[in-house]
Structures are given as C-alpha cells and as structure tokens.
Design a protein around this motif. Sequence first.
Motif, short mmCIF file in Angstrom:
data_model
loop_
_atom_site.label_atom_id
_atom_site.label_comp_id
_atom_site.label_asym_id
_atom_site.label_seq_id
_atom_site.Cartn_x
_atom_site.Cartn_y
_atom_site.Cartn_z
N THR A 136 0.83 -1.20 0.00
CA THR A 136 0.00 0.00 0.00
C THR A 136 0.87 1.26 0.00
OG1 THR A 136 -0.15 -0.11 2.41
CG2 THR A 136 -1.97 -1.07 1.17
N GLU A 195 -4.97 5.81 0.13
CA GLU A 195 -4.12 4.63 0.01
C GLU A 195 -4.56 3.78 -1.18
OE1 GLU A 195 -1.98 3.12 3.10
OE2 GLU A 195 -1.64 5.28 2.91
N VAL A 196 -3.55 3.22 -1.84
CA VAL A 196 -3.84 2.26 -2.91
C VAL A 196 -2.90 1.07 -2.75
CG1 VAL A 196 -4.66 3.97 -4.58
CG2 VAL A 196 -2.22 3.37 -4.50
N TYR A 197 -3.23 -0.02 -3.41
CA TYR A 197 -2.31 -1.15 -3.44
C TYR A 197 -1.54 -1.10 -4.76
CZ TYR A 197 -0.35 -5.81 -2.83
OH TYR A 197 0.53 -6.86 -2.68
N THR A 200 -1.40 0.38 -10.39
CA THR A 200 -2.29 0.78 -9.30
C THR A 200 -3.52 -0.14 -9.38
OG1 THR A 200 -1.55 3.07 -9.52
CG2 THR A 200 -3.58 2.70 -8.28
N GLN A 249 -9.11 -3.39 -8.14
CA GLN A 249 -10.01 -4.42 -7.61
C GLN A 249 -9.26 -5.74 -7.49
OE1 GLN A 249 -11.20 -7.29 -9.38
NE2 GLN A 249 -13.42 -7.42 -9.17
N THR A 250 -9.56 -6.50 -6.43
CA THR A 250 -8.97 -7.84 -6.28
C THR A 250 -10.01 -8.81 -5.72
OG1 THR A 250 -6.81 -6.85 -5.78
CG2 THR A 250 -7.09 -9.16 -5.22
N ASN A 256 -10.60 -4.80 1.90
CA ASN A 256 -9.26 -4.73 2.48
C ASN A 256 -8.23 -4.67 1.34
OD1 ASN A 256 -6.81 -5.19 3.70
ND2 ASN A 256 -7.50 -6.93 4.94
N LEU A 257 -7.43 -3.59 1.32
CA LEU A 257 -6.47 -3.41 0.20
C LEU A 257 -5.46 -4.56 0.09
CD1 LEU A 257 -5.57 0.41 0.41
CD2 LEU A 257 -6.96 -0.72 -1.33
N GLU A 258 -5.19 -5.23 1.22
CA GLU A 258 -4.22 -6.32 1.20
C GLU A 258 -4.86 -7.64 0.77
OE1 GLU A 258 -0.99 -6.03 1.89
OE2 GLU A 258 -0.95 -3.99 2.70
N PHE A 284 -10.96 -6.18 -2.42
CA PHE A 284 -11.50 -4.81 -2.28
C PHE A 284 -11.98 -4.26 -3.62
CE2 PHE A 284 -8.21 -2.43 -4.42
CZ PHE A 284 -7.12 -3.28 -4.38
N LEU A 296 -11.68 -0.37 -5.01
CA LEU A 296 -11.03 0.87 -4.60
C LEU A 296 -12.03 2.02 -4.41
CD1 LEU A 296 -8.32 2.25 -3.99
CD2 LEU A 296 -8.16 2.82 -6.42
#
Length: 430
Positions: free
Chosen positions: A217, A230-232, A243, A246-247, A268-270, A273, A275
């Motif tokens: 992140t 915050e972004v992943y 960047t 979506q995951t 959850n970005l990890e 999620f 965005l």
Amino acid sequence: MRLPGWYWLSCAVLAVCGAGRAYNLTQGLEDASAQAAACPARLEGSGKCEGSQCPFQLTLPALTLQLPPQLGSMEEVLKEVRTLKEAVDSLKKSCQDCKLQADGHGDPGGNAAETARDSRVQELESQVNKLSSELKNAKDQIQGLHGRLETLHLVNMNNIENYVDDKVANLTFVVNSLDGKCSKCPNQEYTQSQPVQHLIYKDCSDYYAIGKRSSGTYRVTPDPRNSSFEVYCDMETMGGAWTVLQTRLDGSTNFTRDWKDYKAGFGNLEREFWLGNDKIHLLSKSKEMILRVDLEDFKGVSLYALYDQFYVANEFLKYRLHIGNYNGTAGDALRFSKHYNHDLKFFTTPDRDNDRYPSGNCGLYYSSGWWFDACLSANLNGKYYHQKYKGIRNGIFWGTWPGITQTQPGGYKSPFKKAKMMIRPKNFKP
Ligand SMILES: [Ca+2]
C-alpha cells in the motif's frame, strides 16, 4: 248634433222674464217699472247715486231649475278626467325622467360606474398581457442561460481542469528542481546530482519512478484539489507500477453492495477490495491510463486482457466506462459483441439502475455493481463461488474464457478463483 232637453228649457225662462234685455236697457225708469209689474224680476237704480253714471240694480226672484240626473254625473266625469289627466301628467314626467336617465343626464353615477368597471377590466387585461410577455422573456432567458451553463460545464470545465492540472504539474516541476538549490540555506547541501523528488505521487508509477519495487500500500494524490488516499501497488506483474482497482481471491469481501459503497470503495487493500468509483475516476483522469485484467480459474489457468485506454467518468456522468483496444489472452469480454458491450456504459448497482436493460436492474439480478449493458458479457464484481454453481450466472464472469459458455452436466457454471483489475500510465517505461 242633438242638444239635450234642459238646454231649451233654460232659454225659455229667460225670454219670458226679459232678463236677456237687462244689460241693454238704458231707456229710463218708466219702461223698467212697466215691465216690473208683469215680471217678478225688477230693474231699478241705486238710491244713493247722483248723475248719469249711476248703476242699475237687477233683482231676480228665487229660481229653481230642474236639471236631468245625467248632469250630476258630469261632475264625477270631470273629476275622473282631472284624475286621469294628473295620472297622465305624472306618467309623462316619469317618462321624461326615465329618458333623461337613459341619456346619461339624469343620474351621472350609473354610467360612470359602468365606464369605470370597463376601464379597470381593460387595465387588468393589459397588465396580464404584460406579465405574460415578461414571463415568456424570462423563460427564454433561463433557457439561454441553461444552454450556456451546460456548454460551460461540459466544455470549459474540462479545459479549466486541464489548465489547472498543467499549472500544478509545472509548479511541482519548478519546486522539485529548486529543491536543495537554496543559497540562503547554508545547512542544506547543494547536490546537483540529487534525483528529482516528487512532492505529489499521483499513482503507483510515481513510486516506481523513485525506485520503489515492492508491492504493497502507498499513499497517492492523483488530483491535488482532492485529498490523498491509500492504494495497493503491484510492482511485479509485467514490469510493475500498477495501481490496483479491484482484487478477488478468497471470497472474504461481499461485493453485493449499493451505490454509496461502490462510490467510496470497500474491502481490504491487502486482500479483496473495490477501490471506489470516485478514486478510480481521479486516477484515470490524472494521466492517460491502460487497464490490465488478470484472471485465474480453479483449474489453475491464468489469462489476462489489456486495454490500451481506460477512463471512468465522474459521478455526475454515472462513472461511465471508456476502454481502448484489446490485447491479451483472456479474450475481449468487455466488448464481446454489438449486443454485449461494456464500453461507454454507466455504472449500475442493485439500488441504482443505469443499465440498458429496460425491464429490470442488472445489478440487482446479478448481485453486483458494474458497467452493465443489457446485461453482461463480463462481471468481475459477481459473487465469489468456491465451486461450480447452478442457477443465475451471478458469479465472477468473463464471457470469452475458454469453454465457459459450454453446457456442463447438470447445468453447472464455472467460477473463477482470482480476478484483478489494475491501471498504469500509458507512457510508462519499465
Ligand atoms: Ca434497467
């Protein structure tokens, strides 16, 4: 004409008594005395008078006349005639008064009031016409202003945004280049070889540019007028600097959400999620972006799709999707056919129907938020199924996946194990 009988009678009495001669007698007393003996009526001089101018006196005996009874009714007739005459006079006067009134000379109030009323009505009519005309002018002006406002909003706002973005970029460059060059700050070392420091990291590629190589992140500010978030960052796949928008990987996050959640983002970005549509809009607006979609099924097959342009409009334009040309291995499911094309479609959620399906809400039917057509050839926000499922195809779906539309025994549908959407500037060079 026949005269009544009583008329003849009265003439006869006067003739006998010589009364008819009384006014003509000027001869003398002797003649008068002679006649007095034969007639009870006597003519004689006044005793106290002298000379020739003395009047004569005529004395008549009591006289009774028998008159016909009709004469008595004459008085009543005359009386009646007088009454009738008075009535006629009265009516005549009334009539004259009426005429005077009708001519407008008798009662000035009547016609004057009527004239005043007419005048007032005309005045009100005039005012109504004037107001109507003014209302029409105002409406025309509002329409004109509305048109200008739309033009300003749709055309000039983009110009202004681009202008501001350019200015900010120039300022950032100037500030970065001045960094460490201040001659009045002796404590700072003057190092011309120092790499340019970014004050603003618009997306993951800016972190990549300063040497960041580990996925995780990071805080980005795609638009200085909006707050950072915050972004992943995927710093490994195909050169990195991605960047992630979506995951999906384990079904830990529910993707059946409303408009508000898809706008702000969730998960959850990890792990798993979305965005958020506002953030996706800002990221795709800050630079010209490309989109990469990665998919993996439960058989271990991994494929990808690349689109050489990606832009999502703002909320006002319902987060409309714009994608470029396809390249990759998973097939162009976003632009599957003329009837199933997600390009240029608005975002729809179960509570906000912006799709092209007239009879219902695709987001509600397929349990997700997505750029639905009528309805889909791809849906990466569908339900996460850990195994084959029956019924409505509301799982994660990519319509060009090998064998995905083939009928399976029992009508089962194949799920996906992993899905990911990420963007990178089009001009990025690893
Ligand atoms: Ca609909």
